[in-house]
Design an enzyme around this catalytic site. Structure first.
Site, PDB file in Angstrom:
ATOM      1  N   ASN A 184       0.705  -1.223   0.036  1.00  0.00           N
ATOM      2  CA  ASN A 184       0.115  -0.057  -0.043  1.00  0.00           C
ATOM      3  C   ASN A 184       0.957   1.262   0.061  1.00  0.00           C
ATOM      4  OD1 ASN A 184       0.920  -0.514   2.600  1.00  0.00           O
ATOM      5  ND2 ASN A 184      -1.297   0.098   3.438  1.00  0.00           N
ATOM      6  N   CYS A 200      -2.960   0.672   7.181  1.00  0.00           N
ATOM      7  CA  CYS A 200      -3.044   0.309   8.274  1.00  0.00           C
ATOM      8  C   CYS A 200      -3.735   0.929   9.449  1.00  0.00           C
ATOM      9  CB  CYS A 200      -1.661  -0.328   8.838  1.00  0.00           C
ATOM     10  SG  CYS A 200      -0.411   1.140   8.746  1.00  0.00           S
ATOM     11  N   GLU A 211       5.480  -4.581  11.953  1.00  0.00           N
ATOM     12  CA  GLU A 211       4.425  -3.456  11.983  1.00  0.00           C
ATOM     13  C   GLU A 211       3.290  -4.193  11.225  1.00  0.00           C
ATOM     14  OE1 GLU A 211       4.208  -1.097  13.899  1.00  0.00           O
ATOM     15  OE2 GLU A 211       6.103  -1.089  14.439  1.00  0.00           O
ATOM     16  N   SER A 239       0.730  -8.022   6.847  1.00  0.00           N
ATOM     17  CA  SER A 239      -0.581  -8.506   7.474  1.00  0.00           C
ATOM     18  C   SER A 239       0.005  -9.245   8.736  1.00  0.00           C
ATOM     19  CB  SER A 239      -1.179  -9.631   6.832  1.00  0.00           C
ATOM     20  OG  SER A 239      -0.439 -10.596   6.477  1.00  0.00           O
TER      21      SER A 239
HETATM   22  P1  NAP Z   1       1.293  -9.295   3.507  1.00  0.00           P
HETATM   23  O1  NAP Z   1       0.324 -10.042   2.422  1.00  0.00           O
HETATM   24  O2  NAP Z   1       1.275  -9.579   4.780  1.00  0.00           O
HETATM   25  O3  NAP Z   1       2.468  -8.939   2.588  1.00  0.00           O
HETATM   26  C1  NAP Z   1       3.561  -8.228   3.118  1.00  0.00           C
HETATM   27  C2  NAP Z   1       4.830  -8.639   2.423  1.00  0.00           C
HETATM   28  O4  NAP Z   1       5.184  -9.962   2.813  1.00  0.00           O
HETATM   29  C3  NAP Z   1       4.932  -8.721   0.890  1.00  0.00           C
HETATM   30  O5  NAP Z   1       5.927  -8.284   0.138  1.00  0.00           O
HETATM   31  C4  NAP Z   1       4.597 -10.177   0.628  1.00  0.00           C
HETATM   32  O6  NAP Z   1       4.815 -10.789  -0.308  1.00  0.00           O
HETATM   33  C5  NAP Z   1       5.374 -10.950   1.750  1.00  0.00           C
HETATM   34  N1  NAP Z   1       5.352 -12.229   2.320  1.00  0.00           N
HETATM   35  C6  NAP Z   1       4.187 -12.731   2.123  1.00  0.00           C
HETATM   36  N2  NAP Z   1       4.285 -14.132   2.654  1.00  0.00           N
HETATM   37  C7  NAP Z   1       5.623 -14.185   3.030  1.00  0.00           C
HETATM   38  C8  NAP Z   1       6.161 -15.269   3.743  1.00  0.00           C
HETATM   39  N3  NAP Z   1       5.804 -16.472   3.810  1.00  0.00           N
HETATM   40  N4  NAP Z   1       7.532 -14.942   4.070  1.00  0.00           N
HETATM   41  C9  NAP Z   1       8.083 -13.553   3.954  1.00  0.00           C
HETATM   42  N5  NAP Z   1       7.354 -12.760   3.444  1.00  0.00           N
HETATM   43  C10 NAP Z   1       6.028 -12.941   2.781  1.00  0.00           C
HETATM   44  O7  NAP Z   1       0.318  -7.697   3.313  1.00  0.00           O
HETATM   45  P2  NAP Z   1      -0.189  -6.871   2.133  1.00  0.00           P
HETATM   46  O8  NAP Z   1      -1.246  -7.520   1.828  1.00  0.00           O
HETATM   47  O9  NAP Z   1       0.993  -6.529   0.881  1.00  0.00           O
HETATM   48  O10 NAP Z   1      -0.619  -5.368   3.168  1.00  0.00           O
HETATM   49  C11 NAP Z   1      -1.485  -5.307   3.605  1.00  0.00           C
HETATM   50  C12 NAP Z   1      -1.309  -5.434   5.164  1.00  0.00           C
HETATM   51  O11 NAP Z   1      -0.273  -4.756   5.720  1.00  0.00           O
HETATM   52  C13 NAP Z   1      -2.617  -5.056   6.110  1.00  0.00           C
HETATM   53  O12 NAP Z   1      -2.678  -6.024   7.319  1.00  0.00           O
HETATM   54  C14 NAP Z   1      -2.006  -3.750   6.730  1.00  0.00           C
HETATM   55  O13 NAP Z   1      -2.623  -3.570   8.092  1.00  0.00           O
HETATM   56  C15 NAP Z   1      -0.648  -4.009   6.943  1.00  0.00           C
HETATM   57  N6  NAP Z   1       0.071  -2.811   7.014  1.00  0.00           N
HETATM   58  C16 NAP Z   1       0.695  -2.250   8.259  1.00  0.00           C
HETATM   59  C17 NAP Z   1       1.323  -1.238   8.298  1.00  0.00           C
HETATM   60  C18 NAP Z   1       1.931  -0.735   9.640  1.00  0.00           C
HETATM   61  O14 NAP Z   1       2.781   0.179   9.822  1.00  0.00           O
HETATM   62  N7  NAP Z   1       1.549  -1.314  11.103  1.00  0.00           N
HETATM   63  C19 NAP Z   1       1.510  -0.345   7.202  1.00  0.00           C
HETATM   64  C20 NAP Z   1       0.890  -0.725   6.130  1.00  0.00           C
HETATM   65  C21 NAP Z   1       0.417  -2.009   5.943  1.00  0.00           C
HETATM   66  P3  NAP Z   1       3.909 -10.808  -1.433  1.00  0.00           P
HETATM   67  O15 NAP Z   1       3.360  -9.605  -1.925  1.00  0.00           O
HETATM   68  O16 NAP Z   1       4.841 -11.386  -2.825  1.00  0.00           O
HETATM   69  O17 NAP Z   1       3.000 -11.904  -1.114  1.00  0.00           O
END
Ligand code: NAP
Length: 485
Positions: A151, A282, A248, A227
């Protein structure tokens, strides 16, 4: 169709597999997405080795020299802002003004950490022994794996890279696949800025194919944003082998509206917190807890404001809210809304694809408001990365403050009140990383340290001076400067 590359050792390189994966059309349905390299552990190994080799020379430079490189990245980012913003707008459906806002914020974060070169010193400590001088110093952790969500592909990478690099670490960055093109464009800007080769390396590809081998590789720390499910998996894998991790994660952020609040100002802040970037932050506001005595007036003002929210194409500067990231995200939101209505919630606005746009192609959804929601409903407890706001009613302020914490998340929380006592009661009780008073839950400034509590994160804080703690290790030195004869 264009093909993206990995960036290793300061150059763009093809994946070892020689294979690229097609991604289909852009979120607004008007263009085609670039193909992503199908990288694997061979690319990860090459990137980690390159980062390790570059680390000694990078750490040997003074923090002030490293700060100059951060300033150069900021300059390059501003120079490339036009093309980067267009790529982010197309790839993520991010409204063009918000894309520019993200890039300018990222440039300022780089400049902020560059300014912190002055703070990289340690402490002088008194010794119990005569003629002994004691001090501490910060040393880099080494090579850091940086994993980011889709995002905020530039800003969230910068929030990690800037303190990591200032402290003398090198990095291997694994961006989200859905933001591969924006991330690649930013990685090219970093190279153009003149950063020494190997200091930042980027490997594109899937979570399982690239993310898992990266977290299992020979790295000294993992900084993850994304996530809860993935973050918690990474944390347990890394802690089993003693690798420090900061995560985070998601949120279900609340805005409490008290009886004495300025309701117009509260509505404006809540609309911006809930619906900017289609609620895909987030820190987005996803719950409102409103006092019974002002609920009717609050809802009337909110509905009036909702009429002014234009859903449209993200490249159009008059658009308030663009598409969601994918048709899957729209389908998930619609199904959650339907489930909430089935268990008693009342749909006040949205809950459907807009008629005026081609929703067979673009992932459009109207901004949605549900009232009559109770704190235990799934729509009030689980993160939904979508423009969906739920309204929960409280009898009095005490109940409202108690309801605010009724989820497993603890990222940000806002309260709208003109009473200092109520504001401080909320500050005292809210179990979250950041409290906003008369401000939206989203849009935290970069000098404020934030670390999600409970399900929203672990391992430390990001932003501010405190972020340097994760990227450094403290060494104590005791030095006898006069030998006793
Ligand atoms: P996500 O699906 O968890 O992906 C985040 C990152 O992790 C991506 O680069 C993803 O790669 C990678 N990933 C996936 N599976 C993995 C594994 N087994 N091992 C290592 N890395 C792996 O999250 P998203 O859909 O991109 O983002 C949305 C989430 O992020 C929401 O829950 C949001 O609340 C959270 N977020 C939190 C913050 C904060 O500061 N707290 C800020 C922004 C967003 P791929 O894309 O290739 O699957």
């Amino acid at each position: 169709m264009s093909e993206l590359q990995n960036v290793i050792g300061g150059v763009a390189v093809a994946p070892a597999s020689g294979i690229w994966v097609e991604r289909g059309i852009t979120p607004d349905g008007t263009g085609e997405l670039a193909a992503v390299p199908e990288s694997d552990e061979r690319d990860v190994r090459a990137a980690v080795q390159t980062a390790r080799e570059a680390q000694t020379a990078w750490a040997a430079r003074s923090a002030f020299e490293r700060a100059d490189f951060l300033r150069a990245i900021a300059r390059q980012l501003r120079e490339d802002a036009g093309s980067l913003a267009s790529i982010m707008c197309a790839e993520l459906g991010k409204p063009i003004g918000e894309a520019h806002g993200e890039l300018e914020n990222a440039a300022r974060v780089l400049e902020y950490y560059a300014g912190l070169a002055h703070e990289m010193g340690g402490a002088h400590l008194p010794s119990r022994q005569a003629d002994v001088h004691m001090f501490t110093r910060r040393e880099p952790r080494g090579t850091i794996a940086i994993i980011t969500p889709w995002n905020f592909p530039v800003n969230l990478a910068v929030v990690k890279l800037a303190p990591a690099l200032l402290a003398g670490n090198t990095a291997v960055w694994k961006p989200a696949s859905q933001a591969a093109q924006s991330s690649y464009a930013f990685a090219l800007s970093i190279i153009k800025s003149g950063l020494p080769a190997g200091v930042v390396n980027m490997v594109l590809g899937g979570g399982a194919e690239v993310g898992t081998p990266l977290t299992d590789s020979d790295i000294d720390g993992v900084s993850f944003t994304g996530s809860c499910t993935v973050g918690q998996q990474i944390e347990s894998r890394c802690s089993a082998r003693g690798v420090r991790t900061i995560t985070e994660l998601g949120g279900k952020n609340v805005a409490v509206v008290c009886a004495d609040a300025d309701l117009d100002a509260a509505v404006e802040a809540i609309v911006n917190g809930a619906f900017r970037f289609a609620g895909q932050k987030c820190t987005a506001t996803s719950r409102v807890v409103v006092l019974e005595s002002v609920q009717a007036e609050f809802i009337a003002l909110l509905m009036k404001r909702m009429h002014g929210l234009t859903v449209g194409y993200p490249a159009d500067p008059t658009t308030f809210m663009g598409p969601l990231i994918s048709q899957d995200a729209v389908a998930e939101a619609l199904s959650s809304i339907e489930e909430a209505v089935a268990v008693g919630a009342e749909l006040l606005a949205g809950g459907r694809r807009p008629d005026a746009l081609d929703s067979t192609q673009g992932a459009f959804l109207e901004p949605t408001v549900l009232a009559g929601v109770t704190a235990g409903m799934r729509i009030a407890t689980e993160e939904l990365f979508a423009p969906v706001l739920v309204i929960i009613t409280a009898r009095d302020t005490e109940e409202a403050i108690a309801l605010a914490d009724r989820t497993d998340f603890g990222l940000t929380a806002a309260i709208f009140t003109n009473d200092l006592g109520t504001a401080f009661a909320f500050v005292d009780q809210a179990d979250v990383g950041a409290v906003q008073v008369n401000l939206p839950t989203a849009g935290l400034e970069y000098q404020a340290p934030v670390g999600g509590r409970r399900g929203s994160g672990s391992g430390g804080v990001e932003q501010g001076i405190a972020a340097l703690d994760f990227y450094t290790r403290t060494k104590s030195v005791s030095m006898r400067y006069r030998t006793i004869s």
